[in-house]
Design a protein around this motif. Sequence first.
Motif, PDB file in Angstrom:
ATOM      1  N   THR A  12       0.857  -1.184   0.000  1.00 52.62           N
ATOM      2  CA  THR A  12       0.000   0.000   0.000  1.00 52.62           C
ATOM      3  C   THR A  12       0.896   1.238   0.000  1.00 52.62           C
ATOM      4  O   THR A  12       2.124   1.125   0.023  1.00 52.62           O
ATOM      5  N   GLU A  13       0.277   2.409  -0.016  1.00 52.41           N
ATOM      6  CA  GLU A  13       1.009   3.666   0.031  1.00 52.41           C
ATOM      7  C   GLU A  13       0.416   4.538   1.130  1.00 52.41           C
ATOM      8  O   GLU A  13      -0.810   4.646   1.253  1.00 52.41           O
ATOM      9  N   VAL A  14       1.273   5.141   1.947  1.00 57.12           N
ATOM     10  CA  VAL A  14       0.842   6.018   3.038  1.00 57.12           C
ATOM     11  C   VAL A  14       1.586   7.346   2.912  1.00 57.12           C
ATOM     12  O   VAL A  14       2.816   7.385   3.036  1.00 57.12           O
ATOM     13  N   LEU A  15       0.855   8.400   2.648  1.00 57.53           N
ATOM     14  CA  LEU A  15       1.434   9.741   2.513  1.00 57.53           C
ATOM     15  C   LEU A  15       2.667   9.734   1.602  1.00 57.53           C
ATOM     16  O   LEU A  15       3.701  10.331   1.898  1.00 57.53           O
ATOM     17  N   GLY A  16       2.540   9.033   0.487  1.00 51.35           N
ATOM     18  CA  GLY A  16       3.612   8.991  -0.496  1.00 51.35           C
ATOM     19  C   GLY A  16       4.682   7.964  -0.242  1.00 51.35           C
ATOM     20  O   GLY A  16       5.632   7.862  -1.029  1.00 51.35           O
ATOM     21  N   HIS A  17       4.562   7.173   0.814  1.00 58.38           N
ATOM     22  CA  HIS A  17       5.571   6.174   1.143  1.00 58.38           C
ATOM     23  C   HIS A  17       5.024   4.776   0.875  1.00 58.38           C
ATOM     24  O   HIS A  17       3.929   4.429   1.309  1.00 58.38           O
ATOM     25  N   ASP A  18       5.809   3.984   0.160  1.00 59.06           N
ATOM     26  CA  ASP A  18       5.421   2.607  -0.104  1.00 59.06           C
ATOM     27  C   ASP A  18       5.610   1.753   1.146  1.00 59.06           C
ATOM     28  O   ASP A  18       6.619   1.859   1.846  1.00 59.06           O
ATOM     29  N   LEU A  19       4.631   0.917   1.405  1.00 57.18           N
ATOM     30  CA  LEU A  19       4.683   0.012   2.553  1.00 57.18           C
ATOM     31  C   LEU A  19       4.408  -1.387   2.031  1.00 57.18           C
ATOM     32  O   LEU A  19       3.361  -1.647   1.439  1.00 57.18           O
ATOM     33  N   ARG A  20       5.373  -2.291   2.214  1.00 55.60           N
ATOM     34  CA  ARG A  20       5.278  -3.649   1.675  1.00 55.60           C
ATOM     35  C   ARG A  20       5.329  -4.651   2.811  1.00 55.60           C
ATOM     36  O   ARG A  20       6.241  -4.644   3.627  1.00 55.60           O
ATOM     37  N   GLY A  21       4.323  -5.499   2.857  1.00 49.84           N
ATOM     38  CA  GLY A  21       4.271  -6.530   3.869  1.00 49.84           C
ATOM     39  C   GLY A  21       5.042  -7.767   3.444  1.00 49.84           C
ATOM     40  O   GLY A  21       5.814  -7.750   2.480  1.00 49.84           O
ATOM     41  N   SER A  22       4.819  -8.852   4.153  1.00 48.31           N
ATOM     42  CA  SER A  22       5.497 -10.105   3.832  1.00 48.31           C
ATOM     43  C   SER A  22       4.682 -11.265   4.365  1.00 48.31           C
ATOM     44  O   SER A  22       3.836 -11.104   5.250  1.00 48.31           O
ATOM     45  N   VAL A  23       4.940 -12.441   3.821  1.00 46.51           N
ATOM     46  CA  VAL A  23       4.295 -13.672   4.276  1.00 46.51           C
ATOM     47  C   VAL A  23       5.365 -14.756   4.278  1.00 46.51           C
ATOM     48  O   VAL A  23       6.080 -14.932   3.280  1.00 46.51           O
TER      49      VAL A  23
ATOM     50  N   ARG B 162       3.395 -10.022   7.845  1.00 40.24           N
ATOM     51  CA  ARG B 162       3.515  -8.616   8.210  1.00 40.24           C
ATOM     52  C   ARG B 162       2.538  -7.835   7.342  1.00 40.24           C
ATOM     53  O   ARG B 162       2.674  -7.776   6.118  1.00 40.24           O
ATOM     54  N   THR B 163       1.524  -7.285   8.006  1.00 39.33           N
ATOM     55  CA  THR B 163       0.400  -6.691   7.289  1.00 39.33           C
ATOM     56  C   THR B 163       0.607  -5.197   7.064  1.00 39.33           C
ATOM     57  O   THR B 163       1.399  -4.542   7.743  1.00 39.33           O
ATOM     58  N   VAL B 164      -0.121  -4.666   6.100  1.00 37.29           N
ATOM     59  CA  VAL B 164      -0.125  -3.233   5.814  1.00 37.29           C
ATOM     60  C   VAL B 164      -1.569  -2.748   5.862  1.00 37.29           C
ATOM     61  O   VAL B 164      -2.502  -3.552   5.776  1.00 37.29           O
ATOM     62  N   PRO B 165      -1.800  -1.443   6.037  1.00 37.70           N
ATOM     63  CA  PRO B 165      -3.170  -0.949   6.180  1.00 37.70           C
ATOM     64  C   PRO B 165      -4.063  -1.353   5.013  1.00 37.70           C
ATOM     65  O   PRO B 165      -3.703  -1.212   3.838  1.00 37.70           O
ATOM     66  N   ASP B 166      -5.223  -1.872   5.368  1.00 32.02           N
ATOM     67  CA  ASP B 166      -6.294  -2.213   4.428  1.00 32.02           C
ATOM     68  C   ASP B 166      -5.965  -3.358   3.482  1.00 32.02           C
ATOM     69  O   ASP B 166      -6.685  -3.578   2.492  1.00 32.02           O
ATOM     70  N   GLU B 167      -4.902  -4.106   3.745  1.00 33.75           N
ATOM     71  CA  GLU B 167      -4.536  -5.220   2.878  1.00 33.75           C
ATOM     72  C   GLU B 167      -4.191  -6.446   3.725  1.00 33.75           C
ATOM     73  O   GLU B 167      -3.612  -6.324   4.799  1.00 33.75           O
ATOM     74  N   ARG B 168      -4.564  -7.616   3.223  1.00 29.60           N
ATOM     75  CA  ARG B 168      -4.193  -8.877   3.844  1.00 29.60           C
ATOM     76  C   ARG B 168      -3.896  -9.889   2.741  1.00 29.60           C
ATOM     77  O   ARG B 168      -4.534  -9.878   1.684  1.00 29.60           O
TER      78      ARG B 168
END
Length: 366
Positions: free
Chosen positions: A218-229, A254-260
């Motif tokens: 996902t993206e938060v205020l212009g920053h990419d956030l990548r989870g893992s499984v 490792r989850t990110v906002p609004d995504e699973r």
Amino acid sequence: MDVASLTRELVSIPSHDGPDCDESAAGEFVAAWLREHTDATVTRDDHGNVLARKRGGDGGESLALVGHHDVVPPDESQVDAGGAYVVDERDGRLSGRGTADMKGSLAAAILAFRDADAPGNGELVFASFAGEERGGVGCRAAIDEGFAPDYAVVGEGSTGYSATGVTDVAVAHKGRRGSTVVAEGAAAHASEPEAGENAIYRATDAVDIVRDLDFPTTEVLGHDLRGSVAVTEIDGGSSWNVIPEECEVTVDERTVPDERAPLERVEAIEGVSWRVDQDLPPMACGDAAFADAVLDAAADAQDARPEHVVKPHATDAGWLAAAGTDCVVVGAAEPGEAHTAEESVSVAVLERCRRIYESVATSWLG
């Protein structure tokens, strides 16, 4: 009292969860200190949480300075012969269990709360939660009982992310969902494998599905956030000559906002089920103006140029964000310091965090 002295007092109080200790003494100390040194309304609830409030006029917004007073169990080197926590100061750093996570930043928030004026309107809140290290049980209980600030600065570590020694402002962090895949089969003698159903084979088929899943992003205020499984444990079988009837696989996500990640796909395999054991929520700040205001305060408190960053692990900010609070994370701890036998924190950075917290409390609610 300066931040180093208050940190030493807090760290010296054992506050891990275990048969020989509980965290109540640390909470009692925080509440008593606030009652003695501030004119705020101070409460300590049945869950061990400490809340202090400075109210202004009617209307306005609320801002909370948030920390926790529990710690993970100490290393043997961090406890003296009598069971007391050891606190050392050397080369401008305090060392001991809880210095970095997070009694140092908690001390900085306490002093900032003491020194900040009551807002003209709205409310300034200080919160020290119990049970953060046990899945955020104190924060969750407070939310269930109505704790709902509009904004929060959470004092978990944000120093050293953009560059060594720089105290940054985390606008997002990952969560953690821990789950178990259970594969069931039918036992048989290993000499006649066709007479049974091999649970390990079913489990490895499920592992193949997990391995092929895309990581959530996902993206938060212009920053990419990548989870893992990732599959992290596998346990199955009872004997070398028995076809296994059950096998369990542990999955760390490792989850990110609004995504699973769609882990439920493993249940398409016959005999396979999936359960969630822990789900610590991620955090994303939804108010760019607030994030920028805190970044300005961080820039004013240091010579280096701080940045908006993202953290890799969960904090109580995740529970607050899920309840509707816009959060950022600002604290003295550096990556790799927490939960270690060498845990320590810079006194100069603690002083910096105290200035940041007070500045935000004054400017945002001013």
